[in-house]
Scaffold this motif. Structure first.
Motif, PDB file in Angstrom:
ATOM      1  N   VAL A  78      19.851  -0.099 -40.055  1.00  0.00           N
ATOM      2  CA  VAL A  78      18.710   0.779 -40.311  1.00  0.00           C
ATOM      3  C   VAL A  78      19.030   2.156 -39.752  1.00  0.00           C
ATOM      4  O   VAL A  78      19.926   2.317 -38.913  1.00  0.00           O
ATOM      5  CB  VAL A  78      17.411   0.241 -39.663  1.00  0.00           C
ATOM      6  N   ARG A  79      18.298   3.126 -40.219  1.00  0.00           N
ATOM      7  CA  ARG A  79      18.476   4.485 -39.719  1.00  0.00           C
ATOM      8  C   ARG A  79      17.685   4.655 -38.441  1.00  0.00           C
ATOM      9  O   ARG A  79      16.460   4.709 -38.454  1.00  0.00           O
ATOM     10  CB  ARG A  79      18.013   5.492 -40.774  1.00  0.00           C
ATOM     11  N   THR A  80      18.399   4.696 -37.350  1.00  0.00           N
ATOM     12  CA  THR A  80      17.746   4.889 -36.064  1.00  0.00           C
ATOM     13  C   THR A  80      18.720   5.632 -35.156  1.00  0.00           C
ATOM     14  O   THR A  80      19.936   5.401 -35.234  1.00  0.00           O
ATOM     15  CB  THR A  80      17.336   3.533 -35.439  1.00  0.00           C
ATOM     16  N   PRO A  81      18.248   6.541 -34.322  1.00  0.00           N
ATOM     17  CA  PRO A  81      19.160   7.338 -33.471  1.00  0.00           C
ATOM     18  C   PRO A  81      19.639   6.553 -32.255  1.00  0.00           C
ATOM     19  O   PRO A  81      19.425   6.946 -31.110  1.00  0.00           O
ATOM     20  CB  PRO A  81      18.284   8.532 -33.073  1.00  0.00           C
ATOM     21  N   ALA A 133       8.742  -2.674 -22.657  1.00  0.00           N
ATOM     22  CA  ALA A 133       9.520  -1.725 -23.458  1.00  0.00           C
ATOM     23  C   ALA A 133       8.678  -1.051 -24.529  1.00  0.00           C
ATOM     24  O   ALA A 133       9.007   0.051 -24.980  1.00  0.00           O
ATOM     25  CB  ALA A 133      10.696  -2.444 -24.101  1.00  0.00           C
ATOM     26  N   LEU A 134       7.582  -1.687 -24.927  1.00  0.00           N
ATOM     27  CA  LEU A 134       6.696  -1.103 -25.948  1.00  0.00           C
ATOM     28  C   LEU A 134       5.856   0.042 -25.385  1.00  0.00           C
ATOM     29  O   LEU A 134       5.340   0.856 -26.151  1.00  0.00           O
ATOM     30  CB  LEU A 134       5.772  -2.182 -26.518  1.00  0.00           C
ATOM     31  N   SER A 135       5.721   0.082 -24.077  1.00  0.00           N
ATOM     32  CA  SER A 135       4.858   1.088 -23.466  1.00  0.00           C
ATOM     33  C   SER A 135       5.446   2.491 -23.609  1.00  0.00           C
ATOM     34  O   SER A 135       6.660   2.683 -23.445  1.00  0.00           O
ATOM     35  CB  SER A 135       4.664   0.768 -21.984  1.00  0.00           C
ATOM     36  N   PRO A 136       4.604   3.493 -23.895  1.00  0.00           N
ATOM     37  CA  PRO A 136       5.105   4.880 -23.953  1.00  0.00           C
ATOM     38  C   PRO A 136       5.684   5.350 -22.625  1.00  0.00           C
ATOM     39  O   PRO A 136       6.494   6.279 -22.583  1.00  0.00           O
ATOM     40  CB  PRO A 136       3.855   5.683 -24.322  1.00  0.00           C
ATOM     41  N   GLU A 137       5.283   4.717 -21.520  1.00  0.00           N
ATOM     42  CA  GLU A 137       5.787   5.109 -20.208  1.00  0.00           C
ATOM     43  C   GLU A 137       7.094   4.410 -19.838  1.00  0.00           C
ATOM     44  O   GLU A 137       7.649   4.651 -18.756  1.00  0.00           O
ATOM     45  CB  GLU A 137       4.742   4.802 -19.124  1.00  0.00           C
ATOM     46  N   ALA A 138       7.598   3.537 -20.694  1.00  0.00           N
ATOM     47  CA  ALA A 138       8.810   2.789 -20.370  1.00  0.00           C
ATOM     48  C   ALA A 138      10.015   3.717 -20.309  1.00  0.00           C
ATOM     49  O   ALA A 138      10.067   4.738 -21.010  1.00  0.00           O
ATOM     50  CB  ALA A 138       9.038   1.707 -21.420  1.00  0.00           C
ATOM     51  N   PRO A 139      11.009   3.389 -19.485  1.00  0.00           N
ATOM     52  CA  PRO A 139      12.258   4.166 -19.499  1.00  0.00           C
ATOM     53  C   PRO A 139      12.847   4.205 -20.901  1.00  0.00           C
ATOM     54  O   PRO A 139      12.884   3.181 -21.599  1.00  0.00           O
ATOM     55  CB  PRO A 139      13.165   3.387 -18.538  1.00  0.00           C
ATOM     56  N   LEU A 140      13.292   5.371 -21.316  1.00  0.00           N
ATOM     57  CA  LEU A 140      13.825   5.559 -22.676  1.00  0.00           C
ATOM     58  C   LEU A 140      15.314   5.226 -22.679  1.00  0.00           C
ATOM     59  O   LEU A 140      16.098   5.846 -21.954  1.00  0.00           O
ATOM     60  CB  LEU A 140      13.591   6.994 -23.136  1.00  0.00           C
ATOM     61  N   LEU A 141      15.711   4.262 -23.505  1.00  0.00           N
ATOM     62  CA  LEU A 141      17.113   3.869 -23.534  1.00  0.00           C
ATOM     63  C   LEU A 141      17.984   4.863 -24.293  1.00  0.00           C
ATOM     64  O   LEU A 141      19.110   5.130 -23.899  1.00  0.00           O
ATOM     65  CB  LEU A 141      17.271   2.474 -24.155  1.00  0.00           C
ATOM     66  N   HIS A 142      17.465   5.383 -25.388  1.00  0.00           N
ATOM     67  CA  HIS A 142      18.281   6.235 -26.248  1.00  0.00           C
ATOM     68  C   HIS A 142      17.588   7.586 -26.433  1.00  0.00           C
ATOM     69  O   HIS A 142      16.508   7.670 -27.036  1.00  0.00           O
ATOM     70  CB  HIS A 142      18.503   5.572 -27.613  1.00  0.00           C
ATOM     71  N   GLU A 143      18.220   8.629 -25.912  1.00  0.00           N
ATOM     72  CA  GLU A 143      17.682   9.963 -26.106  1.00  0.00           C
ATOM     73  C   GLU A 143      17.687  10.300 -27.594  1.00  0.00           C
ATOM     74  O   GLU A 143      18.561   9.868 -28.338  1.00  0.00           O
ATOM     75  CB  GLU A 143      18.511  10.995 -25.327  1.00  0.00           C
ATOM     76  N   GLY A 144      16.704  11.083 -28.000  1.00  0.00           N
ATOM     77  CA  GLY A 144      16.567  11.392 -29.414  1.00  0.00           C
ATOM     78  C   GLY A 144      15.621  10.457 -30.126  1.00  0.00           C
ATOM     79  O   GLY A 144      15.268  10.676 -31.290  1.00  0.00           O
ATOM     80  N   SER A 145      15.195   9.403 -29.426  1.00  0.00           N
ATOM     81  CA  SER A 145      14.223   8.467 -29.993  1.00  0.00           C
ATOM     82  C   SER A 145      12.833   8.787 -29.482  1.00  0.00           C
ATOM     83  O   SER A 145      12.661   9.357 -28.399  1.00  0.00           O
ATOM     84  CB  SER A 145      14.577   7.028 -29.605  1.00  0.00           C
ATOM     85  N   ASP A 146      11.836   8.385 -30.244  1.00  0.00           N
ATOM     86  CA  ASP A 146      10.453   8.567 -29.818  1.00  0.00           C
ATOM     87  C   ASP A 146      10.041   7.512 -28.796  1.00  0.00           C
ATOM     88  O   ASP A 146       9.045   7.677 -28.095  1.00  0.00           O
ATOM     89  CB  ASP A 146       9.521   8.498 -31.024  1.00  0.00           C
ATOM     90  N   GLY A 147      10.780   6.429 -28.758  1.00  0.00           N
ATOM     91  CA  GLY A 147      10.465   5.338 -27.841  1.00  0.00           C
ATOM     92  C   GLY A 147      11.524   4.266 -27.979  1.00  0.00           C
ATOM     93  O   GLY A 147      12.599   4.496 -28.538  1.00  0.00           O
ATOM     94  N   ASN A 148      11.222   3.087 -27.506  1.00  0.00           N
ATOM     95  CA  ASN A 148      12.185   1.997 -27.540  1.00  0.00           C
ATOM     96  C   ASN A 148      12.029   1.077 -28.744  1.00  0.00           C
ATOM     97  O   ASN A 148      12.730   0.060 -28.838  1.00  0.00           O
ATOM     98  CB  ASN A 148      12.076   1.175 -26.250  1.00  0.00           C
ATOM     99  N   VAL A 149      11.109   1.411 -29.638  1.00  0.00           N
ATOM    100  CA  VAL A 149      10.968   0.625 -30.865  1.00  0.00           C
ATOM    101  C   VAL A 149      12.028   1.088 -31.854  1.00  0.00           C
ATOM    102  O   VAL A 149      12.029   2.223 -32.309  1.00  0.00           O
ATOM    103  CB  VAL A 149       9.562   0.774 -31.469  1.00  0.00           C
ATOM    104  N   ALA A 150      12.954   0.186 -32.178  1.00  0.00           N
ATOM    105  CA  ALA A 150      14.064   0.537 -33.063  1.00  0.00           C
ATOM    106  C   ALA A 150      13.696   0.420 -34.527  1.00  0.00           C
ATOM    107  O   ALA A 150      14.235   1.132 -35.382  1.00  0.00           O
ATOM    108  CB  ALA A 150      15.265  -0.352 -32.759  1.00  0.00           C
ATOM    109  N   VAL A 346      14.411  -2.130 -28.035  1.00  0.00           N
ATOM    110  CA  VAL A 346      15.621  -2.136 -27.218  1.00  0.00           C
ATOM    111  C   VAL A 346      15.235  -2.156 -25.739  1.00  0.00           C
ATOM    112  O   VAL A 346      14.244  -1.548 -25.337  1.00  0.00           O
ATOM    113  CB  VAL A 346      16.515  -0.920 -27.526  1.00  0.00           C
ATOM    114  N   THR A 347      16.019  -2.896 -24.966  1.00  0.00           N
ATOM    115  CA  THR A 347      15.788  -3.032 -23.530  1.00  0.00           C
ATOM    116  C   THR A 347      17.139  -3.067 -22.825  1.00  0.00           C
ATOM    117  O   THR A 347      18.190  -3.083 -23.470  1.00  0.00           O
ATOM    118  CB  THR A 347      15.029  -4.327 -23.194  1.00  0.00           C
TER     119      THR A 347
END
Length: 800
Positions: A78-81, A133-150, A346-347
């Motif tokens: 899928v297209r994801t950063p 990981a679904l929380s907006p306050e969760a640590p962000l694994l991948h910069e450039g993403s809006d969150g951890n939902v891939a 992603v976690t």
């Protein structure tokens, strides 16, 4: 159809197996050790490789700089950063993630030098829980993403809202499913060689990889070479897999790069600690299921919300766990409307991938637990709720709302056979007496559809319709095979299915021998995969129970073509029209005059030695290839419906457990299991697959879980903490039975069977434990169910 002994066993039982770690396929091979991150989440500030490069015996050391210089990110589904490389580049995202590779003359020197690699880490906050990981306050694994939902997709089939609005009762539950592995005997092994050819790099990689070979272009894409420049070789024996070894492919690219820098072939053999911490596993899932019911307990509509924890990267073939069972998402039940939300997050855990029953264990744990909860709310027997909702035998072929086409089946008969074989009514009476005596006895049922011959088109569902490129969809379940005959009439079958213990060579030999009228000794089967010489396609490999429905169909087509050539040759010798001849008993004979015959080997010999005697319009063909491409396996429709598998078998399990009040040990007293895999090709091998799937399911139900601390550290990195069932735990009374409702879509009517119990038994055991503890007020919403878990559940109930 056959029941002859396995041809694979003699070599394995006498120590003659050809496992890759025992082989030396390339001369002058060096040995690699992988430097791994001790942090679940950390920024890489600097990597110093110089001390390691100066160590004795070291030929090359590569790290993030070398990876970024040569490799590209692996192509994603899928297209994801979320760029994914075989090593960390900017930061590490799970404990055990590769950071550098040291290549030396032997493993000892490589490991010593690996300790000299200096990495400056900046530790970052980690997240491992799916809900966190679904929380907006969760640590962000991948910069450039809006969150951890891939990936996040929603589907609606039928009038879901209308059904819920008019429902007499709605039952809603939340469940979770753990991540666990397949723990093969041999861990990952790769021997890679990078050479510069006249047209650019040419890479040969020997690996105990089992497919799917859709990973070949993924690896080639990362290496920046055409797929034809990447040669993958898989030995006959790969030391087990059942899904997990699809995850070896990042190391193929990594060791190829190491070979480029070392200037020689490089071998890497994974140890058990590396495997448990950093290889692959099935995804852990949070799920919410909601059923709209009529007054009789029949399900009118279903809502399913699935959230898969795929670890640090959405590594191909993920997010496929969400979609492999898309066509059968309503299971064995006649449900007319379904709403689905499918998310992957992603976690800071290791990435996930295939595991036996791929996607089915997770789906059916939720669905079959829900059926039992529906029974409890209606005051009905769990078997009765299933009877009322099963797809009726008169409905086949049955179309599910999400696009699946169930080819054949008799679910009611299979369920009743499973119940009768265990004496269900008598057991309920025995249970009532046991409860009166204070015993915890439970009976659990599961009834599941077993998909086989996956249509890889389901991968496209992760991409919204508007974003799919026209005429560049994905579909199909193609399988290729080659059959040849030598001058002495010995027939060789070359398979590209990359078996891992299922007995493919045995079945192929038996089927071809029977089809050509030959003694089995005159047929040989080879199962080594070499993409430079073995027929293969993107969908080749040993996964999703492909062999029985697909390979055998292609096999008989190729055998038919070879038979036609041999028959023409025999017609020349006998001076009889080819149409009057048949193959039987090792000869080619006249149909109505068996005395007039010629040995098969003599007719085959003519094709080799005297092709000029053949009719002018006949070629002397001594080998034939065939492909079976079922037309029912299409790409996802514009309405997001897909027939995600070609065939759909059925499994009904009834399990009886007792729980020791002192030790809280769950003991299985009896298991009744009924499988409908269409036509049975080899009864002995079928039983072996059932027993193996049962044992793996037992692990997932009662013992196995890849656990992590909240800080992201793995807490089950050895077999001291990651508990697998042994022969002691898996020795219990088993009544195994079978139905045969042949598939109309395959040449022999066969369906797959190797994964069914791995999908059905975990939830059947969970249902049995829930039944045993019903009067204690314990709710079973997750696995595994070992003593520590039961103690916590019982203590929590008593505390409230």
């Amino acid at each position: 159809m056959t029941g002859l002994a396995r041809v694979e066993d003699a070599a394995l039982l006498t120590g003659q197996g050809r496992f890759l770690d025992d082989l030396d396929p390339l001369p002058g091979t060096l040995v690699a050790a992988v430097v791994r991150s001790p942090h679940p989440h950390a920024r890489i500030r600097a990597v110093d490789l110089e001390k390691a490069r100066r160590a004795p015996g070291v030929a090359a050391v590569i790290g993030p700089e070398e990876v970024l210089e040569t490799l590209r990110p692996f192509p994603l589904s899928v297209r994801t950063p979320h760029p994914y490389y075989p090593t960390a580049t900017d930061k590490t995202r799970f404990v055990g993630e590769p950071v550098a590779v040291v290549v030396a003359s032997d493993r000892y020197l490589a490991e010593d030098a690996a300790e000299l690699v200096e990495v400056d880490y900046e530790p970052l906050p980690a997240v491992v829980r799916t809900d966190a990981a679904l929380s907006p306050e969760a640590p962000l694994l991948h910069e450039g993403s809006d969150g951890n939902v891939a990936t996040d997709r929603t589907f609606t089939f039928g009038d879901v809202d209308g059904a819920f609005a008019g429902a007499r009762r709605v039952v809603s539950r939340r469940y979770s499913f753990p991540r666990y592995s397949s723990t093969p005997m041999e861990c990952y092994v790769v021997v890679a060689d990078w050479r510069e050819g006249p047209d650019g790099p040419e890479i040969t990689a020997h690996a105990n990889f089992h497919g799917p070979f859709s990973m070949a272009p993924v690896v080639a894409g990362a290496l920046g070479v055409p797929t034809s420049s990447l040669r993958l070789v898989v030995p006959a024996d790969i030391g087990g897999s059942f899904g997990i070894k699809s995850g070896v492919y990042p190391y193929i690219a990594l060791m190829a790069l190491a070979s480029k820098h070392a200037g020689r072939p490089v071998r890497w053999t994974e140890d058990r600690l590396e495997h448990l911490v950093a290889s692959s596993s099935g995804s852990d899932r949070l799920m919410e299921l909601e059923a709209a019911l009529d007054e009789d307990g029949r399900i009118q509509a279903l809502r399913v919300d699935l959230v898969d924890n795929v670890g640090a990267y959405l590594r191909p073939p993920e997010p496929s766990t969400l979609y492999r069972c898309f066509g059968n998402i309503t299971g064995a039940y006649a449900i007319e409307a379904v709403g689905i939300r499918a998310r992957a997050v992603v976690t800071n855990k290791s990435p996930t991938g295939l595991n036996r029953g791929f996607g089915g264990q997770q789906l059916y744990f939720g669905l079959e637990r829900l059926i039992d909860d529906i029974a409890a709310e209606h005051g009905l027997d769990p078997a009765e709720v299933r009877r009322r909702n099963l797809v009726p035998v008169t409905a086949f072929p049955y179309a599910t709302p999400s696009g699946g086409i169930y080819d054949s089946g008799d679910y009611q008969r299979a369920l009743e056979l499973a119940l009768d074989n265990v004496g269900y009514e008598r057991l309920r009476e025995e249970q009532r007496a046991a409860r009166a005596d204070g015993d915890w006895m439970g009976i659990g049922i599961a009834a599941v559809v077993d998909p086989s011959a996956t249509n890889i088109g389901y991968v496209g569902l992760a991409t919204p319709v508007a974003d799919r490129t026209a005429r560049r969809g994905k579909s199909g379940s193609t399988e290729h095979v080659r059959v040849s005959v030598d001058p002495q009439g010995v027939v060789t079958v070359l398979l590209g299915t990359v078996p891992q213990g299922q007995g493919h060579a045995t079945v192929a030999r038996d089927l071809v021998a029977a089809h050509l009228g030959l003694p089995v000794e005159q047929v040989r089967a080879r199962v080594e995969m070499d993409t430079a010489s073995t027929p293969w396609t993107i969908s080749s490999g040993s996964y999703s129970s492909r062999f029985a429905p697909l390979l055998t169909s292609a096999l008989l087509e190729a055998a038919d073509r070879l038979a036609a050539s041999v028959t023409v040759a025999a017609s020349v010798i006998l001076e009889v029209e080819a149409e009057r001849l048949e193959l039987a008993d090792g000869v080619v004979r006249v149909v109505d005059d068996h005395e007039r015959s010629v040995a098969f080997r003599h007719a085959a010999g003519l094709l080799h030695w005297d092709p000029g005697s053949l009719p002018d319009d006949v070629d002397a063909r001594v080998y034939e290839e065939a492909a079976f491409t079922p037309p029912q396996s299409k790409a996802a429709s514009r309405t997001d419906q897909i027939n995600s598998s070609l065939c759909y078998g059925f499994v009904a399990d009834v399990v009886v457990v007792r729980i020791d009040r002192e030790t809280l040990t769950v003991r299985i007293e009896h298991l009744s299991s009924v499988h409908d895999a269409g036509t049975i090709l080899n009864a002995q091998l079928l039983e072996g697959q059932v027993h193996g799937a049962i044992t793996q399911a037992l692990g997932g139900a009662l013992f196995e879980e890849m656990t992590y601390s909240d800080a992201g550290q793995p807490t089950a990195g050895t077999f001291m903490d990651y508990l697998c069932p042994t022969s002691a735990e898996s020795s219990f009374p088993l009544t195994s039975d079978h139905l045969q409702t042949p598939s109309p879509l395959t040449r022999l009517g066969a369906k797959g069977c190797g994964e069914g119990s791995s999908m059905s038994l975990p939830v059947a055991i969970a249902n049995a434990v829930a039944d045993a503890l019903r009067d204690e007020g314990v709710e079973i919403t997750s696995l595994p169910l070992h003593g520590n878990v039961l103690h916590e559940l019982l203590t929590t109930v008593k505390g409230t």
